[in-house]
Motif scaffolding. Sequence first.
Motif, PDB file in Angstrom:
ATOM      1  N   VAL A   3       1.001  -1.183   0.199  1.00 26.63           N
ATOM      2  CA  VAL A   3       0.126   0.002   0.068  1.00 26.63           C
ATOM      3  C   VAL A   3       0.874   1.369   0.124  1.00 26.63           C
ATOM      4  CG1 VAL A   3      -1.850   1.387   1.166  1.00 26.63           C
ATOM      5  CG2 VAL A   3      -1.869  -1.290   1.165  1.00 26.63           C
ATOM      6  N   SER A   4       0.624   2.077  -1.053  1.00 22.98           N
ATOM      7  CA  SER A   4       1.494   3.295  -1.113  1.00 22.98           C
ATOM      8  C   SER A   4       0.832   4.464  -0.837  1.00 22.98           C
ATOM      9  CB  SER A   4       2.442   3.372  -2.432  1.00 22.98           C
ATOM     10  OG  SER A   4       1.457   3.328  -3.463  1.00 22.98           O
ATOM     11  N   TRP A   5      -0.547   4.579  -0.601  1.00 23.38           N
ATOM     12  CA  TRP A   5      -1.311   5.815  -0.591  1.00 23.38           C
ATOM     13  C   TRP A   5      -1.255   6.406   0.803  1.00 23.38           C
ATOM     14  CZ3 TRP A   5      -5.745   6.132   2.342  1.00 23.38           C
ATOM     15  CH2 TRP A   5      -6.346   5.130   2.798  1.00 23.38           C
ATOM     16  N   TYR A   6      -0.777   5.578   1.978  1.00 27.91           N
ATOM     17  CA  TYR A   6      -0.539   6.175   3.093  1.00 27.91           C
ATOM     18  C   TYR A   6       0.529   5.699   3.931  1.00 27.91           C
ATOM     19  CZ  TYR A   6      -2.311   1.761   4.994  1.00 27.91           C
ATOM     20  OH  TYR A   6      -2.465   0.406   5.486  1.00 27.91           O
ATOM     21  N   ALA A   7       1.217   6.308   4.769  1.00 26.67           N
ATOM     22  CA  ALA A   7       2.421   5.965   5.477  1.00 26.67           C
ATOM     23  C   ALA A   7       2.295   6.477   6.953  1.00 26.67           C
ATOM     24  CB  ALA A   7       3.509   6.600   4.767  1.00 26.67           C
ATOM     25  N   GLN A   8       2.828   5.707   8.004  1.00 26.33           N
ATOM     26  CA  GLN A   8       2.788   5.987   9.119  1.00 26.33           C
ATOM     27  C   GLN A   8       4.029   6.956   9.619  1.00 26.33           C
ATOM     28  OE1 GLN A   8       1.938   3.152  12.151  1.00 26.33           O
ATOM     29  NE2 GLN A   8       0.819   4.793  13.410  1.00 26.33           N
ATOM     30  N   ALA A   9       3.799   8.305  10.180  1.00 32.08           N
ATOM     31  CA  ALA A   9       4.811   9.024  10.358  1.00 32.08           C
ATOM     32  C   ALA A   9       5.689   8.851  11.694  1.00 32.08           C
ATOM     33  CB  ALA A   9       4.431  10.656  10.326  1.00 32.08           C
ATOM     34  N   ALA A  10       6.751   9.436  12.129  1.00 36.17           N
ATOM     35  CA  ALA A  10       7.560   9.102  13.230  1.00 36.17           C
ATOM     36  C   ALA A  10       6.691   9.301  14.463  1.00 36.17           C
ATOM     37  CB  ALA A  10       8.740   9.546  13.267  1.00 36.17           C
ATOM     38  N   ASP A  11       5.787  10.296  14.378  1.00 31.63           N
ATOM     39  CA  ASP A  11       5.063  10.826  15.497  1.00 31.63           C
ATOM     40  C   ASP A  11       3.763  10.111  15.547  1.00 31.63           C
ATOM     41  OD1 ASP A  11       3.461  11.711  13.621  1.00 31.63           O
ATOM     42  OD2 ASP A  11       3.457  13.847  14.281  1.00 31.63           O
ATOM     43  N   GLY A  12       3.550   8.923  14.821  1.00 25.47           N
ATOM     44  CA  GLY A  12       2.365   8.374  15.070  1.00 25.47           C
ATOM     45  C   GLY A  12       1.407   8.671  13.931  1.00 25.47           C
ATOM     46  N   SER A  13       1.276   9.941  13.438  1.00 27.22           N
ATOM     47  CA  SER A  13       0.339  10.321  12.611  1.00 27.22           C
ATOM     48  C   SER A  13       0.297   9.757  11.164  1.00 27.22           C
ATOM     49  CB  SER A  13       0.481  11.810  12.327  1.00 27.22           C
ATOM     50  OG  SER A  13       1.499  12.255  11.685  1.00 27.22           O
ATOM     51  N   LEU A  14      -0.913   9.600  10.542  1.00 27.11           N
ATOM     52  CA  LEU A  14      -0.717   9.094   8.975  1.00 27.11           C
ATOM     53  C   LEU A  14      -0.487  10.129   8.209  1.00 27.11           C
ATOM     54  CD1 LEU A  14      -3.653   6.377   9.845  1.00 27.11           C
ATOM     55  CD2 LEU A  14      -0.878   6.077   9.627  1.00 27.11           C
ATOM     56  N   ILE A  15      -0.031  10.011   6.982  1.00 22.69           N
ATOM     57  CA  ILE A  15       0.117  10.839   6.008  1.00 22.69           C
ATOM     58  C   ILE A  15      -0.534  10.070   4.984  1.00 22.69           C
ATOM     59  CG2 ILE A  15       1.640  11.966   4.536  1.00 22.69           C
ATOM     60  CD1 ILE A  15       1.927  12.855   7.188  1.00 22.69           C
ATOM     61  N   LEU A  16      -1.705  10.757   4.206  1.00 23.50           N
ATOM     62  CA  LEU A  16      -2.505  10.288   3.025  1.00 23.50           C
ATOM     63  C   LEU A  16      -1.894  10.956   1.776  1.00 23.50           C
ATOM     64  CD1 LEU A  16      -5.827   9.905   4.496  1.00 23.50           C
ATOM     65  CD2 LEU A  16      -3.897   8.617   5.048  1.00 23.50           C
ATOM     66  N   THR A  17      -1.797  10.229   0.638  1.00 29.66           N
ATOM     67  CA  THR A  17      -1.505  10.865  -0.602  1.00 29.66           C
ATOM     68  C   THR A  17      -2.939  10.551  -1.500  1.00 29.66           C
ATOM     69  OG1 THR A  17       0.564   9.999  -0.506  1.00 29.66           O
ATOM     70  CG2 THR A  17      -0.213  10.497  -2.801  1.00 29.66           C
ATOM     71  N   LEU A  18      -3.421  11.775  -1.684  1.00 33.91           N
ATOM     72  CA  LEU A  18      -4.553  11.550  -2.386  1.00 33.91           C
ATOM     73  C   LEU A  18      -4.657  12.227  -3.677  1.00 33.91           C
ATOM     74  CD1 LEU A  18      -6.349  13.180   0.918  1.00 33.91           C
ATOM     75  CD2 LEU A  18      -6.286  10.963   0.345  1.00 33.91           C
TER      76      LEU A  18
END
Length: 98
Positions: A3-18
């Motif tokens: 899955v490449s459209w989301y990733a978990q950042a070091a602070d635990g938040s999620l980065i979504l590619t939209l």
Amino acid sequence: MSVSWYAQAADGSLILTLHIQPGARKTEIAGLHGGALKIRLAAPPVDGKANAALLGFLAKTCGVSKSAVELISGDSSRAKRVRLRGADLDRVAGLAGD
């Protein structure tokens, strides 16, 4: 499947590619578009209305407050990156319908 459209950042938040399609008939998730999650927005791409509608839609869909959703890139582009704080990873992963 990777899955490449989301990733978990070091602070635990999620980065979504939209990939955003403004001015659609209704606001909905339309599956994957390349390496991004495609979202159709009923709001027009005028005066930031589509961005505001997107952030509100994501907050409601992911079960977080509006203040937990932040547009980090793509202010005037169809390709956007959004940070979600406090969202459930499994719930977000299920948005693409797989």
